[in-house]
Design an enzyme around this catalytic site. Structure first.
Site, mmCIF file in Angstrom:
data_model
loop_
_atom_site.group_PDB
_atom_site.id
_atom_site.type_symbol
_atom_site.label_atom_id
_atom_site.label_comp_id
_atom_site.label_asym_id
_atom_site.label_seq_id
_atom_site.Cartn_x
_atom_site.Cartn_y
_atom_site.Cartn_z
ATOM 1 N N LYS A 148 -10.266 -0.806 10.502
ATOM 2 C CA LYS A 148 -10.398 -1.957 9.608
ATOM 3 C C LYS A 148 -10.712 -3.219 10.411
ATOM 4 O O LYS A 148 -10.793 -4.313 9.854
ATOM 5 C CB LYS A 148 -9.110 -2.155 8.803
ATOM 6 C CG LYS A 148 -8.838 -1.020 7.813
ATOM 7 C CD LYS A 148 -7.639 -1.347 6.963
ATOM 8 C CE LYS A 148 -7.038 -0.120 6.309
ATOM 9 N NZ LYS A 148 -7.866 0.469 5.259
ATOM 10 N N HIS B 272 0.872 -1.181 0.000
ATOM 11 C CA HIS B 272 0.000 0.000 0.000
ATOM 12 C C HIS B 272 0.909 1.231 0.000
ATOM 13 O O HIS B 272 2.022 1.187 0.516
ATOM 14 C CB HIS B 272 -0.838 -0.046 1.285
ATOM 15 C CG HIS B 272 -1.872 1.028 1.410
ATOM 16 N ND1 HIS B 272 -1.568 2.303 1.823
ATOM 17 C CD2 HIS B 272 -3.207 1.016 1.193
ATOM 18 C CE1 HIS B 272 -2.678 3.019 1.858
ATOM 19 N NE2 HIS B 272 -3.691 2.270 1.483
ATOM 20 N N GLN C 113 -4.342 -5.077 6.977
ATOM 21 C CA GLN C 113 -5.333 -6.008 6.417
ATOM 22 C C GLN C 113 -5.272 -7.382 7.080
ATOM 23 O O GLN C 113 -6.032 -8.273 6.709
ATOM 24 C CB GLN C 113 -5.105 -6.173 4.907
ATOM 25 C CG GLN C 113 -5.283 -4.902 4.112
ATOM 26 C CD GLN C 113 -6.730 -4.419 4.069
ATOM 27 O OE1 GLN C 113 -7.664 -5.193 4.292
ATOM 28 N NE2 GLN C 113 -6.923 -3.148 3.780
ATOM 29 N N ASP D 190 3.280 -4.379 8.091
ATOM 30 C CA ASP D 190 2.068 -3.578 7.953
ATOM 31 C C ASP D 190 0.884 -4.531 8.067
ATOM 32 O O ASP D 190 0.572 -5.265 7.127
ATOM 33 C CB ASP D 190 2.110 -2.862 6.599
ATOM 34 C CG ASP D 190 0.779 -2.205 6.248
ATOM 35 O OD1 ASP D 190 -0.191 -2.355 6.998
ATOM 36 O OD2 ASP D 190 0.732 -1.547 5.183
ATOM 37 N N CYS E 297 -4.774 2.434 -3.632
ATOM 38 C CA CYS E 297 -3.533 2.975 -3.041
ATOM 39 C C CYS E 297 -2.387 1.973 -3.184
ATOM 40 O O CYS E 297 -1.561 1.821 -2.285
ATOM 41 C CB CYS E 297 -3.709 3.356 -1.569
ATOM 42 S SG CYS E 297 -4.934 4.623 -1.332
HETATM 43 N N1 7TS Z 1 -1.588 -0.573 4.792
HETATM 44 C C1 7TS Z 1 -2.490 -1.364 4.197
HETATM 45 C C2 7TS Z 1 -2.103 -2.770 3.827
HETATM 46 C C3 7TS Z 1 -3.778 -0.881 3.984
HETATM 47 O O1 7TS Z 1 -4.696 -1.689 3.411
HETATM 48 C C4 7TS Z 1 -4.115 0.442 4.348
HETATM 49 C C5 7TS Z 1 -5.457 1.033 4.054
HETATM 50 C C6 7TS Z 1 -3.130 1.205 4.989
HETATM 51 C C7 7TS Z 1 -1.882 0.673 5.179
HETATM 52 C C8 7TS Z 1 -3.421 2.570 5.494
HETATM 53 O O2 7TS Z 1 -4.289 2.506 6.582
HETATM 54 P P1 7TS Z 1 -4.842 3.833 7.273
HETATM 55 O O3 7TS Z 1 -5.863 3.354 8.236
HETATM 56 O O4 7TS Z 1 -3.688 4.493 7.917
HETATM 57 O O5 7TS Z 1 -5.427 4.654 6.161
HETATM 58 N N2 7TS Z 1 -6.110 0.427 2.978
HETATM 59 C C9 7TS Z 1 -7.205 0.885 2.312
HETATM 60 C C10 7TS Z 1 -7.834 0.158 1.322
HETATM 61 O O6 7TS Z 1 -7.489 -0.943 0.928
HETATM 62 N N3 7TS Z 1 -8.884 0.855 0.866
HETATM 63 O O7 7TS Z 1 -8.944 2.006 1.544
HETATM 64 C C11 7TS Z 1 -7.908 2.028 2.457
#
Ligand code: 7TS
Length: 415
Positions: free
Chosen positions: A235, A132, A212, A209, A373
C-alpha cells in the site's frame, strides 16, 4: 491528512512522478488508466521494480545460513532493508522490526503471541467501530480461545472516533487497545497520540494498524509512543507479500514465538529448543527477501519526494474531489471526518456501487466497490456497500474530473 504545507499542482511535478510508474501508461478498454484504488494496493515505481530485479539477478540465495558469497549478499540486503525500515519508523533498534507477510499477519502475530497467553476470561480488548476486518477477526479469535471480550468504541456520523466514549471504555480489565491509524473505508485519521496517552495512563499497551497511514504521513513510533505498529509494503508503492510489525523491544522480548521452524531457533534437540534472538524469533522459515529489498526501495523513493509534500499534494486532491463530487445530485459522501486521508467513499442514489464500479471500469477508472473489509462500518451507516476512490500522489485533478464526469454520466443512465 492535515497539511502544514500547501503544495499547488505547479509546485508538485506530478507528471515527472507519473513517469516513474510504468503501469500508469496502461490503457483499459481503450482509455487511459485512471487508477484510484490505491487504498487496496498502490502501484510500484521503476525504482522498486529495479531493486527487486537487481536482488534476484545479483544477490539471491537463502539468508542467515550460508557462508557462500551470495548468501551473505542476500543476508546483507535483507538486514539492510530492516535497518531502512527502522530509520523510516524511527524505532530504537532493528530488533524491534519484524518482517511479516503484511499488516494482517502482523496483527495476528500480536494476537497470538502477545494477547493470547495473557488473556483470562473477562479480560477485554478494546478496538473501534471503524476497523478493517484484519483488526477485528484476530481479536475475536483470541477472545473465543480465552474467554476474553472484544469491546468496541463508537464512532459518530462523520466517521470520527468518539474519544470520550473510548476513554470511558478503558477499564480495569482492558489488556490491549488495537486501533487503525487511518480508516480504510472512511479515510478518518484517528487521534492516535491521544489514544496512546489515554491507554498508557492506565498501563495498557496500544497496537496501531498503520496500513492506510504509512503512504500518506510520516510515522515516528517513538513520538507516537505506540507499543506495536503494523503496515504492508504494497500500500506504499512496494511489493506484495511483505509487511512489518514494529514492537517495543521489552514487549517482544517477553513474548513467545508464534510460529516454529527454521531461522527462529538457536538450537533444537528432542529434549528442548532454544529460540533465536529478536527479531529472528518471530521470523520462522525463509523470509521474502526480495520483498524486503523492494520495501526498502519504496521507502527511499517516498523519502526522495518527501512525505510532507506528498501529504500536502494529496490533501489538495482530497479537497478537490470532495468539492467536485459534491456537485453530483444524489451522491452522498460516507465519512466526512475533519481529519481525513486522501480517499472518498460514497453512495449514489439509484445506482448500486457494484454497477457503478463496472461502468467506471469501461471508462478506464479503477475504484473499489463493496464493504472494504469493514462490514461494521457499512452497518453503522446503513449501507451495504460504498464506492471508494483512494488517491496517491501520482493522481491528478484531471483524473478526478474524469471520475466525476463518469459518475455523473452513470447517474444519468440509471437515474
Ligand atoms: N488494515 C487496514 C486499515 C487496511 O486498509 C488493510 C487492507 C489491512 C489492514 C490489511 O492489509 P493486508 O495488506 O494485510 O491485506 N485494506 C484494503 C482495502 O482497503 N482494500 O483492499 C485492502
Amino acid at each position: 491528512m492535515s497539511a502544514q504545507i500547501r503544495a499547488t499542482p505547479a509546485e508538485f511535478d506530478v507528471a515527472r512522478y507519473r513517469a516513474d510508474f510504468p503501469i500508469l501508461a496502461e490503457r483499459i478498454h481503450g482509455k487511459p488508466l485512471v487508477y484510484l484504488d490505491n487504498g487496496a494496493s498502490s502501484q510500484r515505481p521503476t525504482a522498486v521494480l529495479d531493486a527487486e530485479r537487481r536482488y534476484a539477478e545479483h544477490m539471491h540465495a537463502n539468508v542467515h545460513r550460508g557462508v557462500h558469497t551470495l548468501s551473505q549478499r542476500a543476508t546483507d540486503a535483507f538486514e539492510g532493508a530492516r535497518e531502512r525500515v527502522r530509520v523510516f519508523l524511527n524505532a530504537r533498534s532493528s530488533r524491534e522490526i519484524i518482517f511479516t507477510r503484511g499488516t494482517t499477519e502482523a496483527i495476528n502475530l500480536v494476537a497470538q503471541s502477545y494477547a493470547r497467553p495473557k488473556l483470562a476470561p473477562g479480560d477485554e480488548i478494546l478496538i473501534t467501530w471503524l476497523e478493517h476486518h484484519a483488526n477485528i477477526v484476530p481479536w475475536q479469535m483470541v477472545a473465543a480461545a480465552t474467554g476474553a471480550k472484544l469491546v468496541v468504541a463508537p464512532i459518530n456520523r462523520r466517521g470520527e472516533l468518539e474519544l470520550e466514549a473510548f476513554a470511558r471504555l478503558l477499564g480495569e480489565r482492558t489488556r490491549l487497545v488495537a486501533t487503525a491509524h487511518v480508516s480504510n473505508a472512511l479515510g478518518t485519521v484517528l487521534p492516535v497520540k491521544e489514544i496512546v496517552a489515554l491507554a498508557h495512563a492506565r498501563n495498557i499497551p496500544v497496537l496501531l494498524d498503520g496500513a492506510q497511514a504509512v503512504p500518506h504521513t510520516a510515522v515516528d513510533v517513538r513520538a507516537l509512543d505506540c507499543d506495536f505498529y503494523a503496515f504492508s509494503a504494497h500500500k506504499m508503492y512496494g511489493p506484495t507479500g511483505i509487511g512489518v510489525l514494529y514492537g517495543r523491544e521489552s514487549l517482544l522480548e517477553a513474548m513467545p514465538p508464534w510460529q516454529g521452524g527454521g531461522d527462529m531457533i538457536l538450537s533444537v534437540s528432542f529434549t528442548g529448543t532454544t529460540y533465536n534472538e529478536l527479531p529472528h524469533k518471530f521470523e520462522a522459515g525463509t523470509p521474502h527477501m526480495g520483498g524486503a529489498v523492494g520495501l526498502a526501495a519504496a521507502i527511499d523513493y517516498i523519502d526522495g519526494i518527501g512525505l510532507e509534500r506528498i501529504a500536502a499534494y494529496e490533501h489538495g486532491l482530497l479537497e478537490y474531489a470532495t468539492e467536485r463530487l459534491g456537485t453530483i445530485e444524489g451522491l452522498e459522501l460516507v465519512g466526512t471526518a475533519r481529519d481525513k486521508a486522501s480517499l472518498v467513499s460514497f453512495t449514489l442514489k439509484g445506482v448500486h456501487p457494484h454497477d457503478l464500479g463496472t461502468i467506471l471500469d469501461q471508462s478506464g477508472i479503477a475504484i473499489r466497490t463493496g464493504h472494504h473489509c469493514a462490514m461494521p462500518v457499512m452497518e453503522y451507516f446503513g449501507v451495504p456497500a460504498t464506492a471508494r476512490a483512494s488517491f496517491a500522489f501520482y493522481n491528478t485533478r484531471a483524473e478526478i474530473d474524469v471520475l466525476v464526469e463518469a459518475v455523473a454520466a452513470a447517474k444519468t443512465l440509471f437515474g
